[in-house]
Design an enzyme around this catalytic site. Structure first.
Site, PDB file in Angstrom:
ATOM      1  N   CYS A 139       0.825  -1.207   0.000  1.00 51.61           N
ATOM      2  CA  CYS A 139       0.000   0.000   0.000  1.00 51.61           C
ATOM      3  C   CYS A 139       0.861   1.258   0.000  1.00 51.61           C
ATOM      4  O   CYS A 139       1.349   1.687   1.056  1.00 51.61           O
ATOM      5  CB  CYS A 139      -0.928  -0.015   1.213  1.00 51.61           C
ATOM      6  SG  CYS A 139      -1.900   1.488   1.344  1.00 51.61           S
ATOM      7  N   CYS A 142      -0.502   4.114   2.143  1.00 46.62           N
ATOM      8  CA  CYS A 142      -0.307   3.973   3.589  1.00 46.62           C
ATOM      9  C   CYS A 142       1.149   4.224   3.968  1.00 46.62           C
ATOM     10  O   CYS A 142       1.424   4.844   4.990  1.00 46.62           O
ATOM     11  CB  CYS A 142      -0.652   2.560   4.057  1.00 46.62           C
ATOM     12  SG  CYS A 142      -2.114   1.880   3.324  1.00 46.62           S
ATOM     13  N   ASP A 143       2.086   3.701   3.168  1.00 43.85           N
ATOM     14  CA  ASP A 143       3.471   3.614   3.627  1.00 43.85           C
ATOM     15  C   ASP A 143       4.463   4.473   2.856  1.00 43.85           C
ATOM     16  O   ASP A 143       5.616   4.601   3.264  1.00 43.85           O
ATOM     17  CB  ASP A 143       3.940   2.141   3.550  1.00 43.85           C
ATOM     18  CG  ASP A 143       3.075   1.243   4.414  1.00 43.85           C
ATOM     19  OD1 ASP A 143       2.564   1.722   5.438  1.00 43.85           O
ATOM     20  OD2 ASP A 143       2.895   0.069   4.054  1.00 43.85           O
TER      21      ASP A 143
END
Ligand code: NAP
Length: 320
Positions: A139, A142-143
């Protein structure tokens, strides 16, 4: 007994909730969480890990995935849909009423709409598991921000890989797309956006054979060739895997018909072999897999459930 229970809270589940709630069916939405299999059914679905949604009608400037989900949830709740922070652990679809196990208790429903979506797929390497959350991710949204000024690898050749690679250029000094063939599966516009990006290069005909690390963090990858070339190593701080999805359907094995790839079999437009059980979105659709198509199926499933409930009502099956 509930008239409608909706399993899943992505665009399919939430659109079903909007329609069912507006029809005064007081739907219960099981939003998601960790499944008995250990897999995560993300509340809000895959839109929660999508940065910019540019193709959902009605948002000419684009909208973030989480904002789109939140707006749909609020719209459903405005008409009285009830949302539980829970998953469906088991089902009994053998008769009327339908039964679902939620947090150990059995819940009864006249109709069920399955909108459990799908999850990102992993390469299946031991080294990939070893370095998950230590440089290996599925992701970018997200990261990505953890990888400022680092060199990154994105694995895959579909739209997801293109989207992740372009998104990661916001943070990374360089992004290398690793694809096992010599052409992308992605749509032309998204492939061109990636190929023409000054920070993106492509390793064609290559697969990640091993994620390399120092025991704490990812330091690189060993790439095998799919055309007989020797292996080579690339240094990188992170590996983003974007190779497709697996549907969240395990809990329905033995209760509904599943295809060999795990997607639910649909009968007619939204039906299943179990009367009163309807399906919508990415748990059944391996072809289109778009937020808008999932939403459309969610609408259809809710209308089909409503129609069936009208018959049940006339037959006195719903009680008072
Ligand atoms: P996908 O289209 O199924 O592509 C998966 C890619 O991963 C393929 O290129 C495949 O290679 C590769 N792959 C699969 N298993 C692999 C393995 N074990 N090792 C190495 N490579 C592997 O999946 P997706 O990109 O997630 O897209 C899914 C759907 O969502 C598509 O319909 C797509 O259009 C849509 N989508 C749309 C957007 C958007 O419009 N904004 C964004 C993301 C996704 P091969 O090509 O060789 O099979």
């Amino acid at each position: 007994m509930h008239k409608v229970v909706i399993i899943g809270s992505g665009p399919a589940g939430l659109t079903a909730a909007i329609y069912a709630a507006r029809a005064n069916l007081e739907p219960i939405v099981l939003e998601g969480g960790f499944l008995p299999s250990g897999d995560l059914m993300t509340p809000g679905g895959q839109l929660m890990i999508t940065s910019e949604v540019e193709n959902f009608p009605g948002f000419p400037e684009g909208v973030t995935g989480p904002e789109l989900v939140e707006r749909c949830r609020q719209q459903a709740q405005r008409f009285g849909s009830k949302h539980l922070d829970a998953v469906c652990e088991d089902v009994d679809f053998s008769g009327f009423p339908l039964k679902l196990q939620v947090e150990g208790e059995w819940m009864e429903a006249a109709t069920v709409i399955i909108a459990t979506g799908a999850n990102a797929r992993w390469l299946g390497l031991e080294s990939e598991t070893q370095y998950q959350n230590r440089g290996v991710s599925a992701c970018a949204t997200c990261d990505g921000a953890f990888f400022k000024d680092q060199e990154l690898i994105v694995v895959g050749g579909g739209d997801s890989a293109m989207e992740e690679a372009v998104f990661l250029t916001r943070y990374a000094s360089k992004v290398t797309l690793v694809h096992r063939r010599d052409e992308f599966r992605a749509s032309k516009i998204m492939a061109e956006r990636a190929i023409n990006h000054p920070k993106i290069t492509v390793e064609w005909n290559r697969e990640v054979a091993e994620v390399l690390g120092d025991g704490k963090r990812v330091t690189g990858v060993r790439l095998a060739s799919t055309t007989g070339e020797p292996d080579k190593e690339l240094a990188c701080g992170g590996v983003f895997v974007a190779i497709g999805h697996t549907p969240n359907t395990k809990v329905f094995e033995g209760h509904l018909d599943l295809r060999s790839d795990g997607y639910l079999e649909v009968q007619g437009m939204t039906g299943t072999r179990a009367k009163g059980v309807f399906v919508a979105g990415d748990c059944v659709d391996s072809r289109y897999r778009q937020a808008i198509t999932a939403a459309g199926m969610g609408c259809m499933a809710a209308l089909d459930a409503e129609k069936l409930l009208e018959g049940y009502e006339a037959d006195g099956l719903l009680g008072d």
